[in-house]
Design a protein around this motif. Structure first.
Motif, short mmCIF file in Angstrom:
data_model
loop_
_atom_site.label_atom_id
_atom_site.label_comp_id
_atom_site.label_asym_id
_atom_site.label_seq_id
_atom_site.Cartn_x
_atom_site.Cartn_y
_atom_site.Cartn_z
N PHE A 1 0.85 -1.18 0.00
CA PHE A 1 0.00 0.00 0.00
C PHE A 1 0.89 1.24 0.00
N GLN A 2 0.50 2.24 -0.79
CA GLN A 2 1.22 3.50 -0.85
C GLN A 2 0.19 4.62 -0.90
N PHE A 3 0.47 5.71 -0.15
CA PHE A 3 -0.43 6.86 -0.12
C PHE A 3 0.38 8.14 -0.17
N LYS A 4 -0.05 9.09 -1.00
CA LYS A 4 0.58 10.41 -1.06
C LYS A 4 -0.53 11.45 -1.06
N ALA A 5 -0.30 12.52 -0.30
CA ALA A 5 -1.24 13.64 -0.29
C ALA A 5 -0.46 14.93 -0.22
N TRP A 6 -0.99 15.97 -0.78
CA TRP A 6 -0.35 17.26 -0.70
C TRP A 6 -1.44 18.29 -0.46
N GLY A 7 -1.08 19.34 0.21
CA GLY A 7 -2.08 20.34 0.51
C GLY A 7 -1.48 21.60 1.05
#
Length: 134
Positions: free
Chosen positions: A56-62
């Motif tokens: 599993f891989q998750f990326k978020a930017w904000g």
């Protein structure tokens, strides 16, 4: 002599001092809110119901500087049964607005503190030269 050495004007070596001055003013008139640039969770491994190891891989930017978004990827055939590796998380904390908008918080504060030390050293040297000539 001191002004020439420190260059306490925009565009001179004193630019960092202006940024520190601006932060000081902003701190009095608004809440300085850092933002998170990119958050990433990578290396998560699990066993699915068939015994196959999945990832599993998750990326978020904000934040106000980079906009917002998210992306995730799961490699598995069925439901997760057991987590084998919790993975690692990574993120950057940035100034969210004002004079240092979009700059990383800790390195920027370290750089500003170094400029303050250099400025104090320069003023001290100039004053010592003035006293020596009197």
């Amino acid at each position: 002599m001191i002004v020439d050495s420190i260059q306490t004007y925009r565009g001179g070596r004193g630019d960092a001092l202006y940024a520190l001055h601006d932060l000081n003013i902003e701190d009095k008139h608004m809440l300085l809110l850092p933002t998170i640039n990119i958050t990433e969770v990578d290396g998560v491994e699990f066993v699915d119901a068939t015994g196959i190891i999945g990832k599993f891989q998750f990326k978020a930017w904000g934040g106000s500087f980079f906009g917002t978004g998210a992306h995730s990827r799961v490699e598995a055939a069925t439901d997760i049964v057991e987590i084998k590796n919790a993975g690692k998380a990574a993120f950057d904390v940035l100034f969210g607005q004002g004079a240092c908008c979009g700059k990383p918080l800790t390195p920027t504060l370290c750089e500003l503190s170094q400029h303050v030390v250099e400025t104090v050293d320069t003023v001290e040297k100039c004053l010592q030269m003035c006293v020596a000539t009197v």
